[in-house]
Motif scaffolding. Structure first.
Motif, short mmCIF file in Angstrom:
data_model
loop_
_atom_site.label_atom_id
_atom_site.label_comp_id
_atom_site.label_asym_id
_atom_site.label_seq_id
_atom_site.Cartn_x
_atom_site.Cartn_y
_atom_site.Cartn_z
N PHE B 99 0.85 -1.34 -0.48
CA PHE B 99 0.15 -0.09 -0.74
C PHE B 99 0.95 0.89 -0.33
CE2 PHE B 99 -2.44 -3.50 2.35
CZ PHE B 99 -3.47 -3.39 1.58
N GLY B 100 0.54 1.90 -0.34
CA GLY B 100 1.40 3.44 -0.84
C GLY B 100 2.42 3.73 -0.87
N GLN B 101 2.88 2.79 -1.77
CA GLN B 101 3.99 2.48 -2.89
C GLN B 101 5.14 3.66 -3.04
OE1 GLN B 101 5.57 1.58 -6.47
NE2 GLN B 101 6.86 -0.24 -5.89
N GLY B 102 3.84 4.80 -3.38
CA GLY B 102 5.11 5.76 -3.40
C GLY B 102 6.27 6.71 -2.63
N VAL B 103 5.06 6.33 -1.44
CA VAL B 103 5.43 7.54 -0.60
C VAL B 103 6.72 6.58 0.15
CG1 VAL B 103 5.03 8.32 1.83
CG2 VAL B 103 3.26 8.10 0.03
N ALA B 104 6.50 5.58 0.42
CA ALA B 104 7.72 4.58 0.88
C ALA B 104 8.84 4.85 -0.27
CB ALA B 104 7.37 3.29 1.44
N ARG B 105 9.04 4.62 -1.64
CA ARG B 105 10.11 5.14 -2.27
C ARG B 105 10.30 5.95 -2.51
NH1 ARG B 105 10.20 3.79 -8.28
NH2 ARG B 105 11.60 4.96 -9.23
N VAL B 106 9.62 7.45 -2.17
CA VAL B 106 10.21 8.89 -1.69
C VAL B 106 10.97 8.36 -0.25
CG1 VAL B 106 9.15 11.09 -1.17
CG2 VAL B 106 8.41 10.08 -2.95
N MET B 107 10.63 8.04 0.11
CA MET B 107 11.31 8.37 1.42
C MET B 107 12.54 7.37 1.25
SD MET B 107 8.69 7.70 4.81
CE MET B 107 8.04 5.95 4.41
N ALA B 108 12.51 6.23 0.89
CA ALA B 108 13.58 5.56 1.00
C ALA B 108 14.74 6.58 -0.42
CB ALA B 108 13.44 4.16 0.40
N ILE B 109 14.76 6.46 -1.28
CA ILE B 109 15.59 7.39 -1.75
C ILE B 109 15.95 8.93 -1.53
CG2 ILE B 109 15.21 5.97 -3.66
CD1 ILE B 109 13.41 8.70 -4.80
N SER B 110 14.68 9.99 -0.63
CA SER B 110 15.50 11.11 -0.99
C SER B 110 17.16 11.20 0.19
CB SER B 110 14.65 10.92 0.57
OG SER B 110 13.47 11.93 0.28
N PRO B 111 17.85 10.12 0.97
CA PRO B 111 18.97 10.43 1.54
C PRO B 111 20.04 10.69 0.26
CG PRO B 111 17.92 8.59 2.79
CD PRO B 111 17.28 9.61 1.53
N PHE B 112 19.65 10.32 -1.48
CA PHE B 112 20.72 10.31 -1.91
C PHE B 112 20.72 12.62 -2.80
CE2 PHE B 112 21.37 10.81 -6.69
CZ PHE B 112 22.68 10.59 -6.42
N PHE B 113 19.03 12.64 -2.41
CA PHE B 113 19.54 14.02 -2.78
C PHE B 113 20.03 15.09 -1.73
CE2 PHE B 113 16.29 12.04 -4.50
CZ PHE B 113 16.49 11.89 -6.03
N ILE B 114 20.34 14.60 -1.13
CA ILE B 114 21.23 15.75 0.78
C ILE B 114 22.43 15.93 0.09
CG2 ILE B 114 21.36 15.72 3.14
CD1 ILE B 114 18.28 15.33 1.74
N MET B 115 23.17 17.21 -0.17
CA MET B 115 24.12 17.16 0.00
C MET B 115 25.37 17.19 0.85
SD MET B 115 24.35 21.96 0.92
CE MET B 115 23.03 21.83 -0.93
N ALA B 116 26.37 16.57 0.30
CA ALA B 116 27.35 16.36 0.83
C ALA B 116 27.90 16.83 2.31
CB ALA B 116 28.63 15.38 0.53
N THR B 117 27.30 17.86 2.51
CA THR B 117 28.32 18.71 3.34
C THR B 117 26.53 18.29 5.27
OG1 THR B 117 27.42 20.59 3.10
CG2 THR B 117 29.80 20.38 2.30
N VAL B 118 25.53 18.32 4.38
CA VAL B 118 24.50 18.81 5.15
C VAL B 118 24.31 17.00 6.07
CG1 VAL B 118 22.36 17.84 5.50
CG2 VAL B 118 22.95 20.39 4.30
N ALA B 119 24.22 16.28 4.94
CA ALA B 119 24.50 14.84 5.66
C ALA B 119 25.65 14.39 6.57
CB ALA B 119 24.82 13.68 4.53
N ALA B 120 26.88 14.98 6.35
CA ALA B 120 28.44 14.54 7.05
C ALA B 120 28.22 15.45 8.93
CB ALA B 120 29.10 15.41 6.64
#
Lengths: 276, 290
Positions: B99-120
């Motif tokens: 159920f609600g595959q789109g939302v789970a998918r968006v949550m799971a891939i979001s970290p990839f769009f975070i700039m490295a300095t913020v993530a760190a």
């Protein structure tokens, strides 16, 4: 397996998927939550998850004290500048490769790809010295040129894979109808190329916005983008987690939103068309 | 369809990009090679004497070099294993009828769009800070002493941060590949009554082999050059514990002002990356024919 899936199985899978997805997403969520806390609440033990006094003070502070908007403006200038340059040079090239391929086209494309694989650190020294010599250190011009050239291969590749999918028959048909090359490009080709160009622009903006190696090494104050601005929080001058979180949230929000809207197109760009 | 005229027009259109990329590749590389043979520091005497292989000799025999190579391999290897194995699992899970595959998918891939300095910085402070960080609190809940990540396990800390950014990338690519697995094939396998395990083994895994290879190669290219995460968390330390090759070259150039030595290190990094890129180029090249 859609047909066999019973509701209970489906519920279990949904639960598992959400549990893991939430684990991956949690650091971002926690950052956003922390950005609405007071500094005291941000380091409170035990941590306050939802029940604290929500405040916008950090967002106001970050903007007032650290000139957030100037860095944001720099990021926008750099990513748009490099993207526009990339389109100007990349579209004609991709057009030529897709519609008038020669026996060398494949080799040229692969060679372009290979320039992307040169590690930035390998050319850090001469680029730094060249920028120093031409007074381009910490300038928009300097960093835009670097971002433009380092992303150009990806842009050309992505445009090429999209252009290649435009059926040649349509061009031939329009040519038979006596359309000139120019009309052909404006009325036939452009409408079909727009989605591909839009995806390319998105990917390039995301890559430029998040680029860190060059922006940390060749900028200082004047042309420093948000990546460098956030890095300035790394100096251990005390615990300003709420402000750090607010600044970070502002810095990543536009790109995360862009990313959500363009997942599928990104896959193609990031894998050079090997996965669609 | 290409007439002589269109051919020369095409050449004209492609020329600027080819010329610029040629310059971008050859000029800095030639200068790096040139610098790497000089006794050239930004402080001290302005005369840059030719010293042949000496910079390479010193760079390679410096104990920091072997440490940095080892650290590079550990970092790249660990992140690859975590992101590909975890990414495959995550992609398979998201490909299920949920159920609600789109939302789970968006949550799971979001970290990839975070700039490295913020993530760190978010990980370094909000999670791994040994007193107020979330991990310290969790350790406290279980009655174990909190880990002082950046003092005692700095490399593991960096690996966690980098893997968090790249696991979503693997998920995104592999999930896209899974979803392109022909629906008819899926249905046919089901009608034949293929048990889930053999369906997975004979249909899904072979289908994932190619995208997984692409993921590995692309990640390797990026992971060899990891810089920002180290720059804002550990600064390569403590000691040399998190100094990878990229960081070592950066340190020689912009901290020790040893232009010649850094250039030699840069060339070594280029050679290493080329080994990987040969494989990637071949793989993508094959795709061009299809």
């Amino acid at each position: 397996m859609a047909r066999k899936a019973t509701t209970s199985r489906r519920l279990l899978m949904t639960f598992l998927a959400y549990a893991f997805a939430l684990m991956l997403f949690f650091p971002i969520l926690w950052m956003v939550i922390t950005s609405f806390k007071s500094e005291a609440d941000a380091i409170a033990l035990p941590p306050k998850f939802l029940f604290f006094h929500w405040t916008l003070a950090n967002y106001i502070d970050v903007q007032a004290r650290n000139n957030y908007w100037r860095f944001a403006f720099n990021s926008v200038t750099l990513s748009f500048g490099s993207t526009v340059l990339g389109l100007l040079v990349g579209i004609p090239a991709a057009y030529a490769f897709a519609f008038a391929p020669t026996k060398n086209t494949k080799q040229i494309l692969l060679w372009m790809l290979s320039t992307k694989m040169m590690p930035a650190v390998g050319v850090l020294v001469p680029i730094y010295l060249l920028l120093l010599q031409f007074h381009l250190l910490d300038t928009f011009t300097g960093l835009i040129i670097i971002l433009f050239l380092s992303n150009l291969p990806i842009m050309i590749w992505m445009l090429y894979t999209y252009f290649k999918e435009i059926p040649h028959e349509i061009l031939e048909a329009s040519r038979m109808d006596g359309a000139s090359r120019w009309k052909e490009i404006v009325y036939v080709l452009s409408p079909m190329a727009v989605p591909g160009i839009a995806s390319t622009v998105l990917l390039n903006i995301i890559l430029s916005w998040n680029e860190t190696f060059w922006s940390l090494n060749v900028t200082n104050i004047h042309a420093a983008p948000l990546t460098a601005f956030i890095a300035s929080y790394s100096s251990p001058e005390g615990l300003f987690w709420a402000k750090l979180s607010a600044a970070s949230t502002l810095a990543v929000a536009p790109i995360v939103l862009l990313g959500w809207f363009s997942q599928r197109q990104l896959v193609r760009g990031l894998t050079f068309g090997a996965v669609k | 369809m290409a007439t002589k005229q269109t051919q020369s027009a095409a050449r004209l259109l492609a020329a600027p990009s080819i010329g610029l990329l040629l310059l971008w590749m050859i000029v800095p590389l030639a200068l790096t090679i040139y610098d790497s043979t000089l006794n050239y520091t930004l402080q001290g005497n302005p005369v840059h004497k030719f010293i042949g292989w000496t910079n390479y000799y010193y760079f390679i025999t410096d104990p920091a070099f072997l440490t940095s190579i080892w650290n590079t391999l550990v970092l790249v290897g660990s992140v690859l294993v975590i992101s590909v194995v975890g990414g495959t699992g995550m992609a398979l899970l998201l490909d299920q009828p949920i159920f609600g595959q789109g939302v789970a998918r968006v949550m799971a891939i979001s970290p990839f769009f975070i700039m490295a300095t913020v993530a760190a910085l978010v990980w370094k402070n909000l999670f791994m800070q040994p007193v107020f960080g979330l991990f310290a609190w969790i350790a406290h809940l279980f009655g174990v002493p909190p880990i002082d990540w950046f003092t005692n396990d700095p490399m593991i800390a960096v690996i966690i941060i980098v893997a968090w950014q790249w696991l979503p990338f693997a998920t995104l690519i592999l999930l896209t590949a899974l979803q392109s697995l022909d629906l008819e094939q899926k249905d046919a396998a089901q009608m034949d009554g293929a048990p889930p395990l053999s369906y997975f083994w004979y249909l899904v895994l072979p289908h994932l082999a190619r995208p997984a290879t692409v993921v590995i190669l692309i990640e390797t290219i990026f992971l060899l050059g990891i810089f920002a995460e180290i720059f804002v968390t550990t600064g390569g330390g403590p000691g040399l514990a998190t100094t990878n090759l990229t960081f070592l070259v950066f340190r020689s150039a912009l901290r020790d002002f040893d232009v010649g030595g850094a250039a030699a290190g840069g060339i070594i990094a280029v050679v290493l990356a080329n080994v990987v890129s040969i494989f990637l180029t071949r793989l993508v090249g094959k795709n061009l024919e299809g």
